[in-house]
Motif scaffolding. Structure first.
Motif, PDB file in Angstrom:
ATOM      1  N   ARG A 273      86.538 131.775  46.154  1.00 30.18           N
ATOM      2  CA  ARG A 273      87.923 132.240  46.175  1.00 30.18           C
ATOM      3  C   ARG A 273      88.887 131.089  45.925  1.00 30.18           C
ATOM      4  O   ARG A 273      89.948 131.268  45.333  1.00 30.18           O
ATOM      5  CB  ARG A 273      88.237 132.907  47.524  1.00 30.18           C
ATOM      6  CG  ARG A 273      87.333 134.065  47.871  1.00 30.18           C
ATOM      7  CD  ARG A 273      87.174 135.035  46.712  1.00 30.18           C
ATOM      8  NE  ARG A 273      88.454 135.561  46.264  1.00 30.18           N
ATOM      9  CZ  ARG A 273      88.661 136.103  45.088  1.00 30.18           C
ATOM     10  NH1 ARG A 273      87.689 136.187  44.212  1.00 30.18           N
ATOM     11  NH2 ARG A 273      89.858 136.569  44.763  1.00 30.18           N
ATOM     12  N   ARG A 274      88.543 129.887  46.389  1.00 32.33           N
ATOM     13  CA  ARG A 274      89.385 128.712  46.151  1.00 32.33           C
ATOM     14  C   ARG A 274      89.443 128.397  44.662  1.00 32.33           C
ATOM     15  O   ARG A 274      90.520 128.082  44.121  1.00 32.33           O
ATOM     16  CB  ARG A 274      88.847 127.512  46.938  1.00 32.33           C
ATOM     17  CG  ARG A 274      89.548 126.184  46.646  1.00 32.33           C
ATOM     18  CD  ARG A 274      91.021 126.230  46.952  1.00 32.33           C
ATOM     19  NE  ARG A 274      91.657 124.940  46.704  1.00 32.33           N
ATOM     20  CZ  ARG A 274      92.963 124.759  46.551  1.00 32.33           C
ATOM     21  NH1 ARG A 274      93.785 125.789  46.605  1.00 32.33           N
ATOM     22  NH2 ARG A 274      93.454 123.561  46.341  1.00 32.33           N
ATOM     23  N   VAL A 275      88.306 128.505  43.986  1.00 33.71           N
ATOM     24  CA  VAL A 275      88.274 128.250  42.546  1.00 33.71           C
ATOM     25  C   VAL A 275      89.178 129.237  41.827  1.00 33.71           C
ATOM     26  O   VAL A 275      89.949 128.866  40.928  1.00 33.71           O
ATOM     27  CB  VAL A 275      86.832 128.340  42.020  1.00 33.71           C
ATOM     28  CG1 VAL A 275      86.814 128.294  40.492  1.00 33.71           C
ATOM     29  CG2 VAL A 275      85.986 127.202  42.583  1.00 33.71           C
ATOM     30  N   ASP A 280      94.216 130.866  39.046  1.00 32.19           N
ATOM     31  CA  ASP A 280      95.392 131.729  38.946  1.00 32.19           C
ATOM     32  C   ASP A 280      96.677 130.909  38.992  1.00 32.19           C
ATOM     33  O   ASP A 280      97.647 131.203  38.281  1.00 32.19           O
ATOM     34  CB  ASP A 280      95.385 132.757  40.080  1.00 32.19           C
ATOM     35  CG  ASP A 280      94.280 133.798  39.923  1.00 32.19           C
ATOM     36  OD1 ASP A 280      93.716 133.891  38.825  1.00 32.19           O
ATOM     37  OD2 ASP A 280      93.986 134.494  40.920  1.00 32.19           O
ATOM     38  N   PHE A 281      96.683 129.889  39.840  1.00 31.98           N
ATOM     39  CA  PHE A 281      97.856 129.031  39.980  1.00 31.98           C
ATOM     40  C   PHE A 281      98.175 128.323  38.664  1.00 31.98           C
ATOM     41  O   PHE A 281      99.332 128.290  38.215  1.00 31.98           O
ATOM     42  CB  PHE A 281      97.602 128.005  41.091  1.00 31.98           C
ATOM     43  CG  PHE A 281      98.714 127.022  41.291  1.00 31.98           C
ATOM     44  CD1 PHE A 281      99.890 127.390  41.917  1.00 31.98           C
ATOM     45  CD2 PHE A 281      98.573 125.710  40.868  1.00 31.98           C
ATOM     46  CE1 PHE A 281     100.922 126.477  42.107  1.00 31.98           C
ATOM     47  CE2 PHE A 281      99.601 124.781  41.054  1.00 31.98           C
ATOM     48  CZ  PHE A 281     100.774 125.174  41.680  1.00 31.98           C
ATOM     49  N   VAL A 282      97.145 127.793  38.006  1.00 29.93           N
ATOM     50  CA  VAL A 282      97.335 127.094  36.736  1.00 29.93           C
ATOM     51  C   VAL A 282      97.706 128.084  35.638  1.00 29.93           C
ATOM     52  O   VAL A 282      98.579 127.814  34.804  1.00 29.93           O
ATOM     53  CB  VAL A 282      96.062 126.312  36.370  1.00 29.93           C
ATOM     54  CG1 VAL A 282      96.187 125.713  34.971  1.00 29.93           C
ATOM     55  CG2 VAL A 282      95.803 125.212  37.398  1.00 29.93           C
ATOM     56  N   ARG A 283      97.064 129.253  35.621  1.00 28.17           N
ATOM     57  CA  ARG A 283      97.362 130.252  34.599  1.00 28.17           C
ATOM     58  C   ARG A 283      98.807 130.741  34.687  1.00 28.17           C
ATOM     59  O   ARG A 283      99.436 131.062  33.673  1.00 28.17           O
ATOM     60  CB  ARG A 283      96.418 131.441  34.747  1.00 28.17           C
ATOM     61  CG  ARG A 283      96.544 132.465  33.612  1.00 28.17           C
ATOM     62  CD  ARG A 283      95.690 133.687  33.874  1.00 28.17           C
ATOM     63  NE  ARG A 283      96.116 134.373  35.069  1.00 28.17           N
ATOM     64  CZ  ARG A 283      95.300 134.750  36.045  1.00 28.17           C
ATOM     65  NH1 ARG A 283      94.009 134.486  35.974  1.00 28.17           N
ATOM     66  NH2 ARG A 283      95.754 135.389  37.112  1.00 28.17           N
ATOM     67  N   ASP A 284      99.351 130.763  35.907  1.00 29.27           N
ATOM     68  CA  ASP A 284     100.726 131.213  36.095  1.00 29.27           C
ATOM     69  C   ASP A 284     101.750 130.104  35.864  1.00 29.27           C
ATOM     70  O   ASP A 284     102.925 130.270  36.160  1.00 29.27           O
ATOM     71  CB  ASP A 284     100.900 131.784  37.513  1.00 29.27           C
ATOM     72  CG  ASP A 284     100.103 133.062  37.724  1.00 29.27           C
ATOM     73  OD1 ASP A 284      99.765 133.712  36.710  1.00 29.27           O
ATOM     74  OD2 ASP A 284      99.819 133.409  38.877  1.00 29.27           O
ATOM     75  N   GLY A 285     101.299 128.966  35.360  1.00 33.82           N
ATOM     76  CA  GLY A 285     102.215 127.890  35.013  1.00 33.82           C
ATOM     77  C   GLY A 285     102.261 126.740  36.002  1.00 33.82           C
ATOM     78  O   GLY A 285     103.013 125.788  35.793  1.00 33.82           O
ATOM     79  N   SER A 309      93.749 121.697  50.348  1.00 33.32           N
ATOM     80  CA  SER A 309      94.277 123.055  50.259  1.00 33.32           C
ATOM     81  C   SER A 309      94.602 123.621  51.615  1.00 33.32           C
ATOM     82  O   SER A 309      93.976 123.295  52.619  1.00 33.32           O
ATOM     83  CB  SER A 309      93.250 123.965  49.575  1.00 33.32           C
ATOM     84  OG  SER A 309      92.094 124.064  50.379  1.00 33.32           O
ATOM     85  N   THR A 310      95.600 124.461  51.652  1.00 36.99           N
ATOM     86  CA  THR A 310      95.945 125.204  52.860  1.00 36.99           C
ATOM     87  C   THR A 310      95.986 126.661  52.513  1.00 36.99           C
ATOM     88  O   THR A 310      96.279 127.033  51.374  1.00 36.99           O
ATOM     89  CB  THR A 310      97.320 124.772  53.412  1.00 36.99           C
ATOM     90  OG1 THR A 310      98.290 124.919  52.374  1.00 36.99           O
ATOM     91  CG2 THR A 310      97.297 123.332  53.854  1.00 36.99           C
ATOM     92  N   PRO A 311      95.677 127.548  53.481  1.00 37.12           N
ATOM     93  CA  PRO A 311      95.660 128.988  53.173  1.00 37.12           C
ATOM     94  C   PRO A 311      96.960 129.454  52.560  1.00 37.12           C
ATOM     95  O   PRO A 311      98.040 129.212  53.088  1.00 37.12           O
ATOM     96  CB  PRO A 311      95.413 129.613  54.551  1.00 37.12           C
ATOM     97  CG  PRO A 311      94.723 128.554  55.330  1.00 37.12           C
ATOM     98  CD  PRO A 311      95.317 127.260  54.853  1.00 37.12           C
ATOM     99  N   GLY A 312      96.845 130.114  51.400  1.00 42.11           N
ATOM    100  CA  GLY A 312      98.013 130.683  50.754  1.00 42.11           C
ATOM    101  C   GLY A 312      98.878 129.702  50.004  1.00 42.11           C
ATOM    102  O   GLY A 312      99.919 130.063  49.480  1.00 42.11           O
ATOM    103  N   SER A 313      98.443 128.436  49.924  1.00 47.41           N
ATOM    104  CA  SER A 313      99.273 127.435  49.252  1.00 47.41           C
ATOM    105  C   SER A 313      99.251 127.558  47.752  1.00 47.41           C
ATOM    106  O   SER A 313     100.176 127.175  47.075  1.00 47.41           O
ATOM    107  CB  SER A 313      98.792 126.022  49.635  1.00 47.41           C
ATOM    108  OG  SER A 313      97.508 125.781  49.104  1.00 47.41           O
ATOM    109  N   GLY A 314      98.115 128.074  47.212  1.00 44.43           N
ATOM    110  CA  GLY A 314      97.977 128.179  45.766  1.00 44.43           C
ATOM    111  C   GLY A 314      97.726 126.859  45.090  1.00 44.43           C
ATOM    112  O   GLY A 314      97.797 126.757  43.880  1.00 44.43           O
ATOM    113  N   LYS A 315      97.438 125.815  45.853  1.00 40.37           N
ATOM    114  CA  LYS A 315      97.186 124.498  45.257  1.00 40.37           C
ATOM    115  C   LYS A 315      95.808 124.013  45.641  1.00 40.37           C
ATOM    116  O   LYS A 315      95.308 124.325  46.685  1.00 40.37           O
ATOM    117  CB  LYS A 315      98.242 123.484  45.722  1.00 40.37           C
ATOM    118  CG  LYS A 315      99.656 123.815  45.253  1.00 40.37           C
ATOM    119  CD  LYS A 315     100.622 122.755  45.676  1.00 40.37           C
ATOM    120  CE  LYS A 315     102.041 123.029  45.198  1.00 40.37           C
ATOM    121  NZ  LYS A 315     102.971 121.995  45.603  1.00 40.37           N
TER     122      LYS A 315
END
Length: 315
Positions: A273-275, A280-285, A309-315
């Motif tokens: 899920r982290r991958v 998704d984060f990179v694909r969204d810009g 990474s932190t939960p929900g951070s998207g990084k």
């Protein structure tokens, strides 16, 4: 297309109190195609007749009030999906936290199919089994990384055992049997015997024997349990990518050796899920700071400003 592997035990990654809901969810997916309708999905009228003239995959009905046709899947999240006999099997892999490519390979279906099926499965889960949906979705989306109690116990046992190994001040000489040995290394459990002057390392013969930087082992293990990626682990430790990959393999092997198989499956779930979270984060810009080299290489400079990474951070 057919299921080529035995489905996993989906109870392993779920809290005990959700096992009954998980079983009901799998049963629901199994029975859904064969479930007899009780009313017309278009107008709600309870009277309808079976159309026997059409050769279809499911029994087809005609409403006595509005004359609209329907089957058992009409107006359900699965109304436009095929391979009905595999839905319940797919649900078992989904609850067990398997990555989508692995599910596709195990079930003998295309990866695109596994990605499409997750949407109706989540819709059914949210409507019919809200407690299961709330818990599972939080882990699937990495908004909550807290494991169920039995996996938390395995994680604590693993971390405590590793900490005890690193900090122990006692060892027995393997040559003369003397219990009076002096620790000679602050970071590693290495000892010297005062009776025969032989040296003993408690790491000898273990998967940790040739790994360096033991001051990072506990932090690395915690990051692994959180499902962090190799890049996350690089930022956490300052090590190079190949070293983190090696550590990842060794620590997972240790978990298996110690019987923490549920914890190992949990880590695989969160890591996949982290991958996807990063993708998704990179694909969204979004842009991630590149990580290269090692803090411990000669002449290298630290380039690890992005925190783990932190939960929900998207990084």
């Amino acid at each position: 297309m057919s299921d080529t592997h035995a489905p996993p035990n989906y109870h392993r990654c779920l809290p005990v109190e959700l096992h009954s809901q998980a079983d009901a969810f799998i049963h629901y997916l199994h029975e859904l195609p064969n479930k007899s309708p009780v009313e017309c999905p278009a107008c709600g009228h309870p009277r309808f007749r079976v159309e026997t003239s059409q050769d279809l995959r499911l029994p087809f009905y005609r409403c006595a009030a509005c004359n609209k046709g329907f089957n058992s899947l009409s107006k359900t999240p699965f109304s436009r999906y095929g391979l009905m006999h595999l839905w319940s099997t797919y649900g078992q892999y989904l609850l067990a936290g398997w990555p989508m490519p692995n599910i596709a390979n195990a079930m003998g279906i295309s990866p695109s199919t596994t990605w499409r099926w997750i949407k109706p499965c989540r819709a059914v889960m949210a409507k019919e089994f809200p407690a299961l949906s709330h818990w599972w979705s939080a882990r699937q989306d990495r908004t909550n990384l807290e494991p169920p109690a039995h996996i938390a116990a395995q994680a604590q046992a693993f971390l405590s055992g590793l900490e005890q190994l690193l900090t122990t001040q006692r060892a027995v000489c393997s040559k003369c049997g003397s219990p009076h040995m002096q620790r000679v290394d602050e970071r590693r459990p290495d000892f010297r015997c005062h009776s025969c002057w032989s040296t003993v390392s408690l790491l000898h013969g273990t998967l940790l024997s040739r790994l360096g930087h033991p001051e990072h082992w506990l932090g690395f293990a915690q990051g692994l349990i959180n499902g962090e990626s190799v890049v996350d682990l690089q930022r956490r430790t300052g090590l190079c990518g190949p070293a983190c990959k090696l550590w990842q393999v060794r620590f997972m092997q240790m978990l298996e050796q110690q019987g923490h198989t549920d914890l190992a499956q949990w880590i695989t779930w969160l890591r996949s899920r982290r991958v996807k979270e990063v993708s998704d984060f990179v694909r969204d810009g979004g842009q991630l700071e590149s990580v290269a080299g090692s803090l411990y290489s000669a002449g290298s400079k630290r380039r690890f400003a992005v925190p783990p990474s932190t939960p929900g951070s998207g990084k």
